[in-house]
Design an enzyme around this catalytic site. Structure first.
Site, PDB file in Angstrom:
ATOM      1  N   GLY A 202      -8.635 -15.643  38.846  1.00 19.09           N
ATOM      2  CA  GLY A 202      -8.079 -14.391  39.333  1.00 19.09           C
ATOM      3  C   GLY A 202      -9.164 -13.354  39.450  1.00 19.09           C
ATOM      4  O   GLY A 202     -10.227 -13.490  38.841  1.00 19.09           O
ATOM      5  N   HIS A 424      -9.931  18.729  59.962  1.00 19.53           N
ATOM      6  CA  HIS A 424     -10.159  17.282  59.976  1.00 19.53           C
ATOM      7  C   HIS A 424      -9.048  16.556  59.203  1.00 19.53           C
ATOM      8  O   HIS A 424      -8.383  15.675  59.743  1.00 19.53           O
ATOM      9  CB  HIS A 424     -11.540  16.992  59.363  1.00 19.53           C
ATOM     10  CG  HIS A 424     -11.881  15.541  59.269  1.00 19.53           C
ATOM     11  ND1 HIS A 424     -12.813  14.949  60.089  1.00 19.53           N
ATOM     12  CD2 HIS A 424     -11.421  14.551  58.461  1.00 19.53           C
ATOM     13  CE1 HIS A 424     -12.901  13.667  59.790  1.00 19.53           C
ATOM     14  NE2 HIS A 424     -12.066  13.402  58.793  1.00 19.53           N
ATOM     15  N   GLU A 425      -8.835  16.987  57.973  1.00 16.07           N
ATOM     16  CA  GLU A 425      -7.813  16.319  57.159  1.00 16.07           C
ATOM     17  C   GLU A 425      -6.420  16.572  57.720  1.00 16.07           C
ATOM     18  O   GLU A 425      -5.579  15.686  57.721  1.00 16.07           O
ATOM     19  CB  GLU A 425      -7.886  16.783  55.696  1.00 16.07           C
ATOM     20  CG  GLU A 425      -9.193  16.432  54.977  1.00 16.07           C
ATOM     21  CD  GLU A 425      -9.527  14.956  55.001  1.00 16.07           C
ATOM     22  OE1 GLU A 425      -8.596  14.121  55.053  1.00 16.07           O
ATOM     23  OE2 GLU A 425     -10.727  14.623  55.001  1.00 16.07           O
TER      24      GLU A 425
HETATM   25 ZN    ZN Z   1     -11.551  11.602  57.791  1.00 20.54          ZN
END
Ligand code: ZN
Ligand code: ADP
Ligand code: MG
Length: 610
Positions: A202, A424-425
């Protein structure tokens, strides 16, 4: 404390004790005046001396004023001789009372023995140390071939299956091993062989070591732990002899569990290494195989081994009679994550009404170890905030800290930069919210964290193993949202979009070359090669023509352009909403999911399909 410092401590203590005794014996009182023999002679001639007690070489003198003085005589000559030589008259002699005292036996012997024995003692001690040290060195050299196998379990450390969350299938598999260890007779009577090796496979941090410990805890047998990387030393042959020793130790304690961690360190396919230096590893691996084969039918030692690279293991290890049982440990799903969080909240001061499910929702892809770390980070953050209990926000904060790095509030950003980041965000978030079937936005922030200037967190509503083309296209459009927003609002782009573009390009290319989601149809392009010695995908072999390469590039470009166009159209249509989001971000720096969707309500955005 190490042996050396312990020895040093005792030696120093002994010396101090000796010198204290010494000075107690010989400096009994406050010091009287010390006279030379010349001075004594003068004083006698002047009639200032009443009494002189002679004790060996020591003279204690009483002066006429009642004061005391001391002096020393020569050892060989008699005192009267010496004083006469110094010109003391016989009248003066008569005025002074001379007594000769016998030294007490102890004082006498101590006076002789201590000055001679003390240096010897000190030298002896020093030698003793050096001897001890050297012996340690020799021992170390001889213990080279021994495994530093660790016996660890029981007492407070005992781990049970109830301490391991999730991993249902693994627990079921291993419950069998527990039964073998507890009631071997049942199986032996039927002629069944006891399993020898179980391989736990794993990703890191999924609880391989933990569950191995739990098997020992459940069956109530000793647990021997060794990491395969410890087998391998610089010297050829050491690994093999350590292996022998580890198995022997476990056999002596049978029934027992021998756990070999990170077995891929020695268990890689033989003959696959680069250059020399692999002989040692191969010898160690051979020895492990020999040991496993050498188990008697009823040897009650079960070897558990863990690896996160089962694909690179030597096939010889996986043969029946060796590690023929394989147990797979997966990354936890949302229910398991919640359970793991619960286990690790034991013993922590958690505020009432905490919803760990909500924390689990935010942590897709986290391993058990990450989640344990998350609970701890939460506690640390709460402690830093001088809180009495750990709150929900502390855990959220910890999630973001682990994913993106710590917040860097102190990083100075200009007003202009803040504005660009906010748009941008905001662009990412608005595109995500305007696409049908896209993952909901959980949080937007323009506080920089780690390497990121700001971030938009979106999470799938439910756990998913498969993703569809539509989802990918949504993702790509959302990634383009930041770039498109900067372009639209400022007519310019910043470096802040570079990471988005990189990810978007990689994803688009995969869509075309791996997933068969483009117009080129259900084909894959390129053969990815796994390099065994690096354990990593390092090269993609090009198995298509130049013509095809051009077509692939065309498809990639088409996807990219389409996604950009969609993002740009959404932002253009809802420019007012974008402005609102950006302004709110500039003011508050972070917007939570609910708040974000409330903010959008007045704009009545209708989600579109990509
Ligand atoms: Zn970005
Ligand atoms: P691995 O050996 O697979 O790398 P570990 O067993 O060392 O992982 O896990 C590290 C830590 O993560 C454990 O000590 C435990 O605190 C936590 N952990 C991992 N998986 C689980 C789980 N399923 N339940 C509870 N705790 C877990
Ligand atoms: Mg481990």
């Amino acid at each position: 404390m190490s042996n050396f410092s312990k020895n040093l401590f005792w030696a120093v203590t002994t010396l101090i004790v000796i010198s204290v005794v010494f000075s107690a014996l010989f400096n009994k009182s406050a010091k009287p005046e010390e006279l030379s023999l010349n001075q004594l002679a003068d004083k006698m001639n002047g009639g200032q001396v009443t009494e002189v007690k002679i004790n060996g070489e020591d003279l204690s003198i009483k002066l006429s004023g009642g004061a005391d003085a001391v002096s020393k005589k020569e050892a060989e000559a008699s005192l009267s001789e010496t004083l006469k030589n110094l010109g003391v008259t016989s009248e003066a002699f008569q005025k002074v009372k001379f007594t000769v005292e016998n030294q007490s036996g102890f004082q006498f012997w101590a006076g002789i023995l201590i000055p001679t024995i003390l240096p010897l003692l000190v030298i002896g001690l020093i030698f003793w140390f050096m001897f001890r040290q050297a012996k340690g060195g020799v021992n170390q050299a001889f213990s080279f071939g021994r495994s530093n196998i660790k016996l660890s379990n029981f007492g407070k450390e005992k781990v049970m299956f109830s301490d391991v969350a999730g991993l249902k299938e693994a627990k079921e598999e291993l419950a069998e091993v527990v039964e073998f260890l507890k009631t071997p007779k049942k199986f032996l009577d039927l002629g069944a062989k006891i399993p020898r090796g179980v391989l736990l496979m794993g990703p890191p941090g999924t609880g391989k070591t933990l569950i191995a410990r739990a098997v020992a805890g459940e069956s109530n047998v000793p647990f021997f732990y060794i990491s395969a990387s410890e087998f391998v030393e610089m010297f050829v042959g050491v690994g093999a002899s350590r292996t022998r020793d580890a198995f022997m130790t476990a056999k002596k304690a049978a029934p027992a569990i021998l756990f070999i961690d990170e077995i891929d360190a020695v268990g890689r396919q033989r003959g696959a290494g680069l250059g020399g230096g692999n002989d040692e590893r191969e010898q160690t691996l051979n020895q492990i195989l020999v040991e496993l084969d050498g188990f008697d039918r009823d040897t009650r030692v079960i070897v558990l081994a863990a690896t996160n690279r089962p694909d690179i293991l030597d096939p010889a290890l996986l043969r029946p009679g060796r590690f023929d049982r394989r147990v797979i440990l997966d990354l936890p799903d949302i229910n398991d994550r919640e359970e793991i969080l619960k286990i690790h909240s034991r013993g922590k001061m958690i505020a009432t009404g905490i919803d760990l499910r909500k924390v689990a929702v935010r942590t897709p892809g986290f391993s058990g170890a990450d989640l344990a770390n998350l609970m701890n980070e939460g506690a640390i953050l709460a402690a830093r905030g001088n809180k009495k209990t750990i709150g929900q926000e502390d855990f959220y904060e910890a999630v973001e800290k682990i994913i993106l790095g710590p917040e860097r509030r102190s990083r100075v950003i200009s007003k202009r930069e803040k504005e660009i980041t906010a748009y941008h965000e905001g662009g990412h978030a608005l595109v995500a919210a305007s696409l049908k079937g896209s993952d909901p936005v959980h949080k937007i922030s323009i506080i920089s964290r780690g390497m990121a200037g700001g971030y938009t967190m979106k999470l799938p509503i439910e756990e998913q193993r498969l993703r569809t083309k539509t989802q990918f296209l949504n993702d790509i459009a959302m990634m383009m949202g930041g770039y498109a927003s900067e372009q639209l609002m400022f007519g310019d782009v910043s470096t802040g979009a570079s990471n988005d573009l990189k990810e978007a390009s990689e994803l688009t290319r995969k869509l075309v070359t791996r997933y068969g989601m483009s117009e080129l149809g259900p084909v894959t392009f390129g053969k990815t090669e796994e390099m065994i010695f690096l354990g990593r995908e390092i090269g993609t072999e090009k198995n298509y023509s130049e013509k095809m390469a051009e077509k692939i590039d065309d498809e990639v470009r088409k996807f990219t352009e389409r996604s950009y166009a969609i993002a740009r159209r959404i932002l253009q249509t809802h420019k007012k909403a974008l402005q609102k989001i950006a302004e709110t971000l500039i003011e508050k720096e972070t917007i939570e999911g609910d708040e974000f969707y409330n903010l959008l309500k007045p704009f009545k955005i209708k989600a579109i399909a990509v």
